[in-house]
Design an enzyme around this catalytic site. Structure first.
Site, short mmCIF file in Angstrom:
data_model
loop_
_atom_site.label_atom_id
_atom_site.label_comp_id
_atom_site.label_asym_id
_atom_site.label_seq_id
_atom_site.Cartn_x
_atom_site.Cartn_y
_atom_site.Cartn_z
CG HIS A 141 -1.93 -1.04 1.30
ND1 HIS A 141 -2.87 -1.21 0.19
CD2 HIS A 141 -2.14 -1.95 2.35
CE1 HIS A 141 -3.71 -2.41 0.69
NE2 HIS A 141 -3.30 -2.71 1.71
CG HIS A 577 -6.23 -47.71 -28.40
ND1 HIS A 577 -7.11 -46.61 -28.14
CD2 HIS A 577 -5.26 -47.31 -28.68
CE1 HIS A 577 -6.66 -45.43 -28.78
NE2 HIS A 577 -5.50 -46.02 -28.86
#
Length: 688
Positions: A141, A577
């Site tokens: 800040h 697969h």
């Protein structure tokens, strides 16, 4: 590109015990107190983290370094507080918003800035792999000419400017997850495309301190810096892990990958953590570990974390410790199930995407936007205005509202900060203690295991040169050896899977048929292979397949039992697969499906994620778990509208599972060629 890395590279840690001296002289209950520092260090010591870090020597920033960010007159003003009496310090404090001055303030602010500069520099130059600065006072800040919000010198902004000037870096990402907007850091780089500033903060349409119009999402930078200032304003309290993770995954990480920073600096406030009276948010300490881990994938791991806010000592210290633990390479703790993000946060996310879509390609695939006159972004009048209207998905109309009133001088010395009742403190402390007690931080000392067996190279096509060839396996092993990665892993002894294990997925008829190939004549074996799609067989195929499955199961046992953190199996033939009753696509037995079923049955796991990034859809895995909610299967594959192997329509996105497994099958089908890094990062961040 070298894969060897620097195995001796350390995580840096910098702090100075003198930082407890800075305290408020007129208010013993002031939130920014010495205990923030001491409790954080103590928690890190309790976890044994400090001794694992490379400790940097603290030092004060020089005047020239401060001048990178601050005016000389302001620096002299702060310097003068070192010799001022209590009355002068108290009176001076009323001239700045939410600060106090102490005789040690100047010296310790110099130390905070100097520590941050040196840590960031050592990380940027590669002397350290990453690091954390546990420091105070905080900095994000601190304005060019004013102290503000507990901050005196902007540690992160000074460090970033120092690195840009001295190391000539061109891309620095500053991530500010403090619950308050780091307006001073935004101002410092608002027109600078070399610094991407990203802030997540509580805003409530300007009602939350610092009550600034420019903390909203439509303040995106000016000039060459347009698009490089990203504000994510949260307009509701009580937001937590799900909202922060969504912001990281939907906005920050896609933009960050596109920006490709050379260094990441985090303004790490912990006031969005559960229990903090200033944030009133619900982020758990463990979540900060996950946020840190995501950022560690950027900038070759060069991340510098710098303490900012955080005022609930228990959640602050735990958040700091878990952040440092993550930087040291420890695995992130589980944070439990993630709820759907709150509607207000979704609104903010869409607003930010619309505001920044013109500047970042990664945001443009979500839809199109109308052109917009960005001059209206400078308007600071309280009003509600339509900014962007999306013509496409998600048909989101972007609006903003500002109701903030910035505080003015003279500023109050106390009573401006929220205070919790004792009953609320006790209840929150119980919740935090419960979170801590349920956070499992145990992990194996062995990082990575690996399994492979050169006998798998015996599986080969005897008829022709084939892409699934033995050299695939040997090339992987050779590259791991060249990169000196193999010797860093625990090598597991390979084994063959049993027929009982194969039966977890495969029918006994299929297993027997593959077993029979060991003794078949070549012509018989060729006929068997021709029954299947894209399969070749030899006398060693069955045993190689058993080794592939067994090696994967060895990894599962090693990791799930806690002996290693993670593992890799370099195996062939591949598996995804293979169906339960037939070989398919170079695959004989389904290694991954078998591993998942083995983990479910033997180790009694209840949630397994299978991520399949092979370019072909893993049809065998999908079919194995299509109705099983215990397995989430995600496949990213080329599809070409069904024209790419395996060419089945159930590889499309609308096949999502069935029965109890509905929603647990996710297909991401690509319908074109030539897709690269950006496309695959998009699916990982937006879906996976």
């Amino acid at each position: 590109m070298s894969l060897k890395g620097n195995v001796d590279s350390k995580t840096g840690l910098v702090y100075d015990d003198r930082m407890v001296e800075h305290h408020c002289l007129f208010d013993p209950d002031y939130p920014e107190c010495p205990q923030r520092f001491s409790h954080s260090l103590e928690r890190c010591r309790n976890y044994g983290l400090i001794d694992r870090c490379h400790k940097l020597q603290s030092r004060p920033a020089t005047s020239d370094e401060l001048l990178l960010q601050h005016d000389s007159e302001y620096i002299e003003l702060v310097k003068g507080t070192s010799s001022a009496d209590d009355e002068h310090l108290t009176n001076l404090s009323t001239k700045f918003d939410a600060v106090y001055f102490h005789p040690a303030t100047y010296d310790l602010s110099l130390l905070s800035a100097g520590c941050t500069i040196d840590l960031a520099t050592d990380i940027a130059t590669g002397k350290l792999k990453n690091g954390m600065a546990i420091i105070r006072p905080p900095g994000h800040h601190a304005l060019k000419d004013k102290a503000c919000g507990y901050c005196y010198f902007n540690n992160v902004a000074i460090a970033a400017k120092h690195i840009i000037d001295n190391l000539k870096m061109q891309r620095i990402l500053i991530v500010d997850w403090d619950v308050h907007h780091g307006q001073a850091t935004q101002y410092a780089f608002y027109d600078d495309p070399r610094v991407l500033y990203f802030s997540i903060h509580r805003y409530e349409n300007g009602a939350m301190w610092p009550n600034l119009r420019e903390s909203n999402y439509d303040y995106i930078g000016i000039g060459k810096g347009m698009g490089f200032n990203v504000n994510v304003p949260l307009n509701k309290i009580g937001l937590g892990n799900s909202e922060y993770l969504a912001i990281f995954q939907q906005i920050l990480m896609p933009i960050a990958y596109e920006f490709s920073p050379e260094l990441v600096i985090v303004s790490a406030g912990y006031d969005a953590a559960i229990g903090c009276q200033e944030g009133e948010m619900e982020v758990t300490p463990a979540c900060y570990a996950h946020l840190t881990s995501m950022l560690m994938s950027l900038a070759n791991g060069k991340i510098c974390v710098v303490l900012e806010g955080g005022y609930c000592l228990k959640s602050l210290s735990e958040g700091v410790a878990l952040t440092l633990r993550t930087l040291l390479g420890d695995p992130c703790p589980l944070i439990g199930s993630i709820a759907e993000p709150d509607a207000s946060a979704v609104e903010t996310i869409l607003n930010v995407i619309n505001a920044h879509r013109p500047f970042w390609k990664c945001l443009q695939f979500q839809g199109t936007t109308q052109s917009v006159d960005l001059d209206i972004y400078s308007d600071t009048v309280s009003k509600k205005v339509d900014i962007l209207e999306d013509n496409d998905w998600p048909n989101h109309k972007t609006t903003f509202e500002y109701v903030g009133v910035p505080p003015e001088e003279p500023f109050p010395l106390s009573g401006f900060y929220p205070v919790q009742s004792e009953a609320v403190k006790v209840e929150l402390a119980k919740r935090i203690d419960e979170l801590i007690s349920k956070t499992d931080l145990l992990f194996p000392t062995q990082r990575t295991c690996i399994a492979y067996d050169k006998r798998m190279a015996l599986h080969r096509n005897l008829q022709e040169i084939h892409p699934e060839k033995p050299e695939r396996l040997m090339a992987i092993v050779t590259r791991l050896e060249e990169a000196e990665l193999l010797q860093r892993c625990k090598l597991l002894e390979s084994r063959m899977s049993t027929e009982e294990e194969l039966a977890l997925i495969h029918r006994k008829e299929h297993v027997q048929e593959m077993k029979d190939t060991e003794t078949m004549k070549p012509r018989e074996m060729l006929k068997v292979a021709e029954k299947f799609r894209s399969i070749f067989l030899c006398h060693d195929s069955y045993r190689s397949s058993l080794l592939a499955v067994g090696s994967v199961l060895q990894i599962v046992d090693e990791v799930v039992s806690g002996r290693s953190q993670n593992g890799a199996a370099a195996v062939r033939p591949p598996g995804h697969h293979a169906e339960n009753d037939e070989a398919c696509g170079f695959c004989i037995f389904n290694n991954v499906a078998l591993a998942a079923k083995y983990a479910l049955d033997k180790h009694e796991l209840q949630r397994i994620l299978i991520l399949d990034w092979d370019v072909h859809h893993g049809n065998g895995i999908q079919n194995s778990f299509y109705d099983d909610p215990r397995v989430l299967y995600i496949s990213i594959h080329r599809y070409n509208n069904g024209g790419f192997f395996p060419s089945w329509k159930n590889a499309n996105y609308n096949y999502v599972g069935k029965g109890r497994g509905e929603g647990f099958n996710v297909n991401i089908p690509w319908n074109t060629v030539g897709l690269g890094d950006a496309d695959h990062l998009a699916d990982r961040k937006s879906v996976v």
